[in-house]
Design an enzyme around this catalytic site. Structure first.
Site, PDB file in Angstrom:
ATOM      1  N   SER A 176      -4.249   3.201  -6.776  1.00 40.15           N
ATOM      2  CA  SER A 176      -4.469   2.323  -5.623  1.00 40.15           C
ATOM      3  C   SER A 176      -5.906   2.161  -5.149  1.00 40.15           C
ATOM      4  CB  SER A 176      -3.629   2.793  -4.448  1.00 40.15           C
ATOM      5  OG  SER A 176      -2.315   2.350  -4.614  1.00 40.15           O
TER       6      SER A 176
ATOM      7  N   SER B 151      -2.575  -0.260  -3.928  1.00 38.70           N
ATOM      8  CA  SER B 151      -2.229  -0.584  -2.558  1.00 38.70           C
ATOM      9  C   SER B 151      -3.416  -0.693  -1.602  1.00 38.70           C
ATOM     10  CB  SER B 151      -1.285   0.486  -2.016  1.00 38.70           C
ATOM     11  OG  SER B 151      -1.912   1.749  -1.978  1.00 38.70           O
TER      12      SER B 151
ATOM     13  N   LYS C 191      -8.756   2.192   5.134  1.00 39.57           N
ATOM     14  CA  LYS C 191      -7.368   1.853   4.817  1.00 39.57           C
ATOM     15  C   LYS C 191      -6.488   2.334   5.962  1.00 39.57           C
ATOM     16  CE  LYS C 191      -3.986   2.411   1.028  1.00 39.57           C
ATOM     17  NZ  LYS C 191      -3.768   2.969  -0.328  1.00 39.57           N
TER      18      LYS C 191
HETATM   19  N1  GLN Z   1       1.229   1.105  -7.550  1.00 37.50           N
HETATM   20  C1  GLN Z   1       1.567   2.490  -7.535  1.00 37.50           C
HETATM   21  C2  GLN Z   1       2.797   2.689  -6.658  1.00 37.50           C
HETATM   22  O1  GLN Z   1       3.297   1.729  -6.231  1.00 37.50           O
HETATM   23  C3  GLN Z   1       0.419   3.311  -7.046  1.00 37.50           C
HETATM   24  C4  GLN Z   1       0.191   3.166  -5.607  1.00 37.50           C
HETATM   25  C5  GLN Z   1      -0.872   4.090  -5.101  1.00 37.50           C
HETATM   26  O2  GLN Z   1      -1.726   4.562  -5.833  1.00 37.50           O
HETATM   27  N2  GLN Z   1      -0.782   4.391  -3.824  1.00 37.50           N
HETATM   28  O3  GLN Z   1       3.241   3.748  -6.410  1.00 37.50           O
END
Ligand code: GLN
Length: 482
Positions: free
Chosen positions: A172, A148, A73
Site C-alpha cells: 500500500s 491503499s 494517511k
Molecule cells: N491491497 C492489499 C490489500 O488489500 C494491500 C493493502 C495494504 O498494503 N494495506 O490487503
C-alpha cells in the site's frame, strides 16, 4: 518542490513556513476538488503549527522538519483531529492521543496539513473503497491512484503537500507511489513504531515515507524510525543517518533479478521500464544476476488468509461500545453489535472479516491459517536463499500501470492479484522501495521496486538514488487541473 529544497529556503529565511503552508492550503483548495486526496484539511492547526515553526526558526532552533507541510494517511491517530481509516464506522472519531509517528513528526517540527484518503481500513489496491470520496490519479484523473495509501500518493504527486506518510501491509505504500510517480518506502518490519496506527494486519503493517525524491525519503525515514516501548514489535536497534547513505552508489553490489517476477501477465511497458533500470544499474557498476523465488505464486493466497485472519481480530473492537458508530434503535445488545457493524463497515471490509473468521474457526484453522503460515515460512526461505547470492533485488512494483477507475471494483480477485509483486516483502518483513522509472505511452508513471534484506534501508536508498540520478524522466509534473 522537495522537502530538502523547502528546508533550505526556510533556513535562509527566503520564505516563511506560514507562506509555504498557505501556498499548499491554496493549492489544496484549487486542485483537490478534482484530485480528492484529502478527507480532512486542518487549516487552523496547520497555520498555528507554521507560525510556531517560524518562531523556532527565528530563534535558530529549527529541527529537520521544522515548518515542512505534510499530509498523513488517515490511519494514523492525530490528537484532536478526526481519524477515519477511510471508514464510515469511524466518522466522528477524534483520537485523544497521537500515534508515535505523528508525535515524532510534530517533535521534528512538521506542519500537518490534514489527513488523506485511503481504502477503508487499508484494504484495497485502488483507494476506491474509501467512504469519503475516491482520490484519483493526478496524472490522469480517470485512473486510480493506487492504494491503499492512494491519498498520500496523490497529494504528493499533485503538490498538495511536500510529502506524506503511508502504511503498507501488502504493497500500500509502494504500489500507489509507483502509479503516481513518487518515491515510497516500506521499511523493515519493526523499524517504525506502529503505536497509534489503526491496525489492519499487525504482523504485516508498517508505516513509511512517500516523497517526491529519494533524499526526502531518507530525511523522513530519519524522523520516524526507532524503538518505541509502546510497540512491542518495534526493534531496539540504532537508527543510522539515512541521508549519509545516499551517495554510496551500487558499484560492486550484486543485484538479483527474481525470475518469477517477470512471468506472464507483466505489461510490456512495465517490463521495458524495469529492463532499462537494470541496464542503468549495470552501467553504474552493479553486477546483475538472475535469482529465483520459487514460492512467489503462493504468496498472494497465503496473504489473503493471514491478513484477513488478523483483520477479523483487529476489527472486533469496532462494536459500537469500545469504538465506532453505534446503532441507537437496536432492542438488545446483540442486535446493537450487529446493526452497528453492518451499518459502519463497507462490503470489502465485511468480506475480509468473514474470510478471516472462517479461516480461524475450529476445524478450518489447520487447513487454512496454519497452512498459510507454513507458506509464509517457505516464502521467507526463498528470500534468505536469494540474498545469499545477491545484495538487493530489482523488479516491477505492479504488473501494470494504473488502471481506469471502476475497472476492477467488480472483481476482487483481479484486484488482489495486482499485489503479487509487493506482498512477499510484507510476509517476510524486509524493506522495499518504489522509485519512479518511466512512463507508459498513455502518460502514466511506472515505478521500479528494490528489495533488501532486513534493516538494509541504507542500501535501498543508495540504489534508489542511482536510479533516480540516471533517469531521464526528471522534471515531468502532472497537471491535475486539465
Ligand atoms: N491491497 C492489499 C490489500 O488489500 C494491500 C493493502 C495494504 O498494503 N494495506 O490487503
Amino acid at each position: 518542490m522537495t522537502m530538502a529544497a523547502a528546508r533550505g529556503l526556510l533556513d535562509r529565511r527566503e520564505i516563511s513556513s506560514v507562506e509555504l503552508t498557505t501556498a499548499f492550503l491554496d493549492r489544496i483548495s484549487v486542485f483537490d476538488v478534482k484530485v480528492n486526496a484529502y478527507i480532512t484539511v486542518d487549516r487552523e492547526g496547520a497555520l498555528a503549527a507554521a507560525a510556531a515553526a517560524d518562531r523556532r526558526i527565528a530563534e535558530g532552533r529549527a529541527a529537520s522538519l521544522t515548518g515542512i507541510p505534510l499530509s498523513l494517511k488517515d490511519v494514523l491517530c492525530t490528537k484532536g483531529m478526526r481519524t477515519t481509516a477511510g471508514s464510515k464506522i469511524l466518522e466522528g472519531f477524534i483520537p485523544p492521543y497521537d500515534a508515535t509517528v505523528t508525535a515524532r513528526l510534530r517533535e521534528s517540527g512538521a506542519v500537518i496539513l490534514g489527513k488523506v484518503a485511503m481504502d477503508e481500513f487499508a484494504m484495497g489496491s485502488s483507494s476506491e473503497t474509501c467512504a469519503y470520496g475516491v482520490p484519483c490519479n493526478p496524472w490522469r484523473l480517470d485512473c486510480i491512484c493506487g492504494g491503499s495509501s492512494g491519498g498520500s500518493a496523490a497529494s504528493v504527486a499533485a503538490a498538495e503537500c511536500l510529502a506524506s506518510i503511508g502504511s503498507d501491509t501488502g504493497g500500500s505504500i509502494r504500489q500507489p507511489a509507483s502509479h503516481c510517480g513518487i518515491v515510497g518506502m516500506k521499511p523493515t518490519y519493526g523499524r517504525v513504531s506502529r503505536y497509534g496506527l489503526l491496525a489492519y494486519a499487525s504482523s504485516l503493517d508498517q508505516l513509511g515515507p512517500m516523497t517526491r525524491d529519494v533524499r526526502d525519503c531518507a530525511m523522513l525515514l530519519n524522523a520516524i524510525s526507532g524503538h518505541d516501548r509502546r510497540d512491542s514489535t518495534s526493534v531496539d536497534r540504532p537508527v543510522p543517518d539515512y541521508i549519509a547513505a545516499l551517495n554510496r552508489g551500487v558499484s560492486g553490489l550484486r543485484i538479483g533479478l527474481p525470475r518469477e517476477y517477470f512471468s506472464a501477465g507483466l505489461d510490456p511497458e512495465v517490463e521495458k521500464t524495469v529492463g532499462d533500470a537494470v541496464s542503468r544499474l549495470g552501467a553504474a557498476g552493479a553486477e546483475i544476476v538472475e535469482v529465483s523465488l520459487p514460492h512467489t505464486d503462493y504468496a498472494v493466497a497465503a496473504y489473503y488468509i493471514v491478513a484477513p485472519a488478523e483483520a477479523s481480530s483487529n476489527l472486533s473492537r469496532y462494536d459500537g461500545v469500545r469504538f465506532g458508530h453505534r446503532n441507537l434503535e437496536a432492542a438488545d445488545v446483540q442486535e446493537m453489535f450487529r446493526r452497528s457493524r453492518s451499518e459502519g463497515f463497507g462490503p470489502e471490509v465485511k468480506r475480509r472479516i468473514m474470510i478471516g473468521a472462517y479461516a480461524l474457526s475450529a476445524g478450518y484453522y489447520d487447513a487454512y491459517y496454519k497452512k498459510a503460515l507454513q507458506v509464509r515460512t517457505l516464502v521467507a526461505g526463498d528470500f534468505t536463499e536469494a540474498f545469499a547470492g545477491c545484495d538487493l533485488l530489482i523488479s516491477p512494483v505492479a504488473p501494470t500501470p494504473a488502471w481506469k477507475l471502476g475497472e476492477k471494483t467488480g472483481d476482487p480477485l483481479a484486484m488482489y492479484l495486482s499485489d503479487i509483486l509487493t506482498i512477499p516483502a510484507n510476509l517476510v518483513g524486509i524493506p522495499a522501495v518504489s522509485v519512479p522509472a518511466g512512463f507508459s505511452a498513455a502518460g502514466l508513471p511506472i515505478g521500479v521496486q528494490i528489495q533488501a534484506p532486513h534493516f538494509r534501508e541504507e542500501s535501498l536508498l543508495a540504489c534508489a538514488r542511482v536510479l533516480e540520478e540516471s533517469s531521464s524522466i526528471g522534471g515531468r509534473r502532472p497537471e491535475p487541473a486539465e
